[in-house]
Design a protein around this motif. Structure first.
Motif, PDB file in Angstrom:
ATOM      1  N   VAL A 276       0.834  -1.209   0.000  1.00  0.00           N
ATOM      2  CA  VAL A 276       0.000   0.000   0.000  1.00  0.00           C
ATOM      3  C   VAL A 276       0.867   1.258   0.000  1.00  0.00           C
ATOM      4  O   VAL A 276       1.769   1.395   0.824  1.00  0.00           O
ATOM      5  CB  VAL A 276      -0.949  -0.001   1.216  1.00  0.00           C
ATOM      6  CG1 VAL A 276      -1.544   1.389   1.444  1.00  0.00           C
ATOM      7  CG2 VAL A 276      -2.059  -1.009   1.008  1.00  0.00           C
TER       8      VAL A 276
ATOM      9  N   THR B  66      -1.864   2.761  -4.505  1.00  0.00           N
ATOM     10  CA  THR B  66      -1.618   1.404  -4.996  1.00  0.00           C
ATOM     11  C   THR B  66      -1.793   0.423  -3.848  1.00  0.00           C
ATOM     12  O   THR B  66      -1.884   0.828  -2.689  1.00  0.00           O
ATOM     13  CB  THR B  66      -0.170   1.250  -5.533  1.00  0.00           C
ATOM     14  OG1 THR B  66       0.719   1.515  -4.442  1.00  0.00           O
ATOM     15  CG2 THR B  66       0.105   2.183  -6.690  1.00  0.00           C
TER      16      THR B  66
ATOM     17  N   SER C  80      -3.279  -3.337  -1.906  1.00  0.00           N
ATOM     18  CA  SER C  80      -4.568  -3.902  -1.552  1.00  0.00           C
ATOM     19  C   SER C  80      -4.665  -4.098  -0.044  1.00  0.00           C
ATOM     20  O   SER C  80      -3.652  -4.294   0.635  1.00  0.00           O
ATOM     21  CB  SER C  80      -4.756  -5.255  -2.253  1.00  0.00           C
ATOM     22  OG  SER C  80      -3.845  -6.189  -1.710  1.00  0.00           O
TER      23      SER C  80
ATOM     24  N   THR D 231      -7.041  -6.455   2.455  1.00  0.00           N
ATOM     25  CA  THR D 231      -8.130  -7.421   2.541  1.00  0.00           C
ATOM     26  C   THR D 231      -8.390  -7.775   3.989  1.00  0.00           C
ATOM     27  O   THR D 231      -7.468  -7.896   4.800  1.00  0.00           O
ATOM     28  CB  THR D 231      -7.812  -8.722   1.768  1.00  0.00           C
ATOM     29  OG1 THR D 231      -6.562  -9.217   2.227  1.00  0.00           O
ATOM     30  CG2 THR D 231      -7.775  -8.482   0.274  1.00  0.00           C
TER      31      THR D 231
ATOM     32  N   SER E 265     -11.755  -7.556  -0.026  1.00  0.00           N
ATOM     33  CA  SER E 265     -11.104  -6.261  -0.117  1.00  0.00           C
ATOM     34  C   SER E 265     -11.932  -5.204   0.608  1.00  0.00           C
ATOM     35  O   SER E 265     -13.156  -5.190   0.513  1.00  0.00           O
ATOM     36  CB  SER E 265     -10.942  -5.869  -1.581  1.00  0.00           C
ATOM     37  OG  SER E 265     -10.425  -4.551  -1.653  1.00  0.00           O
TER      38      SER E 265
ATOM     39  N   LEU F 117     -11.096  -1.932   0.183  1.00  0.00           N
ATOM     40  CA  LEU F 117     -10.889  -0.678  -0.537  1.00  0.00           C
ATOM     41  C   LEU F 117     -12.134  -0.283  -1.315  1.00  0.00           C
ATOM     42  O   LEU F 117     -12.816  -1.118  -1.890  1.00  0.00           O
ATOM     43  CB  LEU F 117      -9.689  -0.805  -1.491  1.00  0.00           C
ATOM     44  CG  LEU F 117      -8.365  -1.095  -0.779  1.00  0.00           C
ATOM     45  CD1 LEU F 117      -7.233  -1.173  -1.775  1.00  0.00           C
ATOM     46  CD2 LEU F 117      -8.078  -0.037   0.270  1.00  0.00           C
TER      47      LEU F 117
END
Lengths: 400, 252
Positions: B9, B57, B59, B61, B66, B68
């Motif tokens: 991230v 950028t 992810s 989870t 996810s 996001l």
């Protein structure tokens, strides 16, 4: 009673008794006496009391619970009136379809307007609602003239189709009625040496107001009402508790819009004409004043506030300089003229000045409105009796 | 595979790299602390986790899904609760009502309009809320307005509001910030009690080393937007990299 706890049921009964006996309670002074002008018991004014109470009760569900201050609720009032008059023109002079239709149309409009306005909060929300209301007001005067009849206002006419009962119309304009009982019917009863007037229209409005009040109590005590207060208190925490705040605020907005529509429909039912001036921002401001003056977020506040404002509007605006001169006739001439000159700006057409000052006093000294004032008074007077009761309490224990 | 997985991230604010290539894995049931000097990116990371910020950028989870792009209320519904640096409670409502609201939120999940039911008729929910208040020892204050509580009690109430939802992950943003020593110790005891009695995973972001070392099972040290070291508390203390991050190169 009606799934209310004792305190709320008591409140409902209290309001019911006051409203049902209003034609007597509001007429304390005998006809022809000097004080008779302070009677407020004539149908037109009493209808206004309860209709504006409905308007304010609904507004309080939005403003009192969620804290969203709408400056455009008169738009829904106006929409309600137009819808009702259209029902009278097209369907029937019965008030039931007219009132139902006005509530539904106002609900649909408030759903659309609320959906857009509730994307913002605080002052931006207020300005958006104000903009929408002013837009409706201008549209009613200009582009929408075929629907609203522009400046003249929407009125009944002899050529209206009136699908259900149009054939019975002969000669004069028909009257609004509830299954045959005309809204402007009055029942005169002679008792105690006086003639008491009971207006059918007033009782129709009063019953609807009591239903509206009952629903508002239920909403206040429901999980939904609690969520609305939570929206007012802390939206951040609402969201981080897994609750999307917008549907709650929107539901409150639509409910209060429907209340406003009901009030507008009733205005038209009492007097079947609708004008764009009902949508003006001053009318929106009035309901804000009523709610705050009575006590926003309290059950009884909006009823008290609307009654207070409508009563004093009526009383103060009736006092003219002739009456003032009569009152102060006992003073020497020069002094009499002086006193009248000082008081005159505050009464008659200047009564709004008095209202403004009252409003300032309430906001500064009683932020909780008249309800807070009543509570303070009760505390003041209850102090000694409760103290005495406390002292008595231990003594009564052994008896049990 | 942990319950919360943060992979690569990064987040920029203009020219500032608030987070760069953060990788973090929180094991289920752990009490994991994230520490670091001011500007290390702790709060940015937390805001990414709860959906307030979208990273450039990478992810995030949670339990395989996810987080996001979801709204805060949706992330909460996945089972993530958050305690704020300054307690976020419903100040105008009573203590009991404050706890009732998350109970209703949990029952209904998404939005339901219970406009004509009475709160007091919901016996099961009232019992649940009352039991929670007993758990955090606030039953005597249930009819007080939440806004009139002391700082320590507000924090206690906020935790009760989070816990009554039975979240799988509890995020705590400097839970003892601005507290007196006594309140801090009370909060530590409360957190220990929660850890001992509930299966919740906790991520705690903290400045106060006393709090961190008396609570955490694992510690991640962040500096300049990236995790520096991750280890058990005993080994963090002696780590030269940590000392460098906190005290500067001159002392290392």
């Amino acid at each position: 009673m009606f799934r209310l706890d004792r305190q709320d049921a008591g409140l409902l009964v209290f309001v019911a008794v006051i409203t049902l006996f209003a034609p007597i309670l509001l007429n304390p002074f005998a006809e022809g006496s000097a004080m008779a002008q302070f009677n407020a018991g004539y149908p037109d004014l009493m209808q206004r009391f309860v209709i504006f109470a409905i308007f304010a009760i609904g507004f309080n569900i939005l403003f009192g619970l969620t804290g969203y201050l709408s400056f455009g609720h008169a738009a829904f009032l106006g929409i309600g009136s137009y819808s009702a008059v259209w029902m009278f023109k097209l369907l029937s002079m019965n008030v039931i379809p007219a009132v139902l239709f006005s509530v539904i149309v106002a609900g649909v409009f408030s759903l659309v307007i609320g959906y857009v306005c509730l994307r913002r909060s605080g002052i931006y929300f207020s300005i958006l609602t104000l903009a929408f209301a002013q837009m409706s007001f201008s549209l009613a005067y200009s582009v929408l003239t075929p629907i609203t009849n522009g400046e003249t206002g929407l009125q009944l006419s002899l050529s209206d189709p009136r699908v259900l009962d149009g054939k019975t119309t002969t000669g004069a304009l028909p009257e609004t009625n509830l299954f045959g009982v005309a809204m402007n019917d009055t029942l005169s009863v002679e008792a105690l040496g006086r003639v008491w007037q009971f207006s059918a229209g007033y009782y129709f409005c009063a019953v609807l107001m009591l239903i509206a009040f009952y629903i508002s109590i239920r909403i206040f005590r429901s999980p939904f009402g609690m969520m609305l207060r939570a929206v007012k208190s802390n939206q951040q925490r609402m969201r981080f508790t897994g609750l999307n705040t917008r549907p709650y605020a929107l539901a409150a907005f639509v409910i209060s819009g429907m209340y406003a529509g009901l009030a507008g429909g009733l205005m038209a039912a009492m007097d079947p004409l609708a004008g764009a001036d009902r949508m003006q921002w001053t009318a929106s401001g009035e309901v804000v004043l009523m709610t705050i003056l009575g006590g926003a977020g309290t059950l009884l506040g909006p009823i008290l506030g609307s009654g207070f404002i409508k009563y004093f509007e009526n009383i103060f605006s009736k006092i003219n300089d002739t009456i003032l001169h009569q009152w102060f006739a006992f003073l020497p001439d020069g002094l009499e003229n002086f006193v009248v000159a000082v008081i005159y700006p505050f009464v008659g057409k200047g009564w709004l000045l008095t209202l403004g000052m009252l409003f300032m006093l309430v906001v500064i000294f009683l932020p909780g409105g008249l309800i807070e004032g009543a509570q303070r008074l009760r505390k003041l007077f209850a102090r000694t009796p409760t103290g005495a009761a406390d002292r008595r309490a231990p003594a009564s224990k052994p008896a049990e | 595979m942990g319950i919360l997985e943060v992979k690569d991230v990064s987040k920029r604010f203009g020219g500032l790299r608030a987070l760069s290539d953060v990788n973090l894995s929180i094991a289920e049931g752990a009490l994991h602390a994230i520490i670091g000097p001011n500007g290390a990116g702790k709060s940015t990371l937390l805001n990414v986790l709860v959906g307030k910020l979208l990273p450039d950028t990478g992810s995030v989870t949670f339990a395989g899904q996810s987080v996001l792009g979801r709204q805060p209320h949706q992330i909460n519904q996945m089972g993530i609760a958050r305690v704020f640096q300054t307690p976020e409670i419903f100040g105008a409502l009573t203590v009991l009502e404050n706890v009732l609201i998350p109970c209703f939120a949990k029952r209904d999940g998404a939005y339901r309009l219970h406009a004509l039911e009475a709160v007091r008729d919901e016996t099961a929910i009232n019992a649940q809320a009352e039991a929670m208040l007993v758990d955090v020892n606030m039953q005597d204050k249930r009819h007080m307005l939440a806004g009139s509580l002391s700082r320590g009690d507000k924090r206690r109430l906020e935790m009760a509001m989070c816990l009554v939802q039975e979240p799988r992950l509890l995020l705590l943003d400097e839970p003892t910030a601005g507290m007196a020593r006594a309140d801090t110790n009370n909060t530590i005891d409360l957190l220990k009690q929660i850890k001992a009695t509930r299966p919740v995973t906790m991520v705690i972001i903290e400045h106060d080393m006393h709090v961190v070392f008396s609570l955490a099972e694992r510690i991640t040290v962040m500096a300049q937007g990236t995790p520096l070291v991750e280890d058990i508390p005993a080994r963090i203390k002696g780590n030269p990299k940590v000392q460098e991050a906190y005290l500067g190169t001159a002392h290392a």
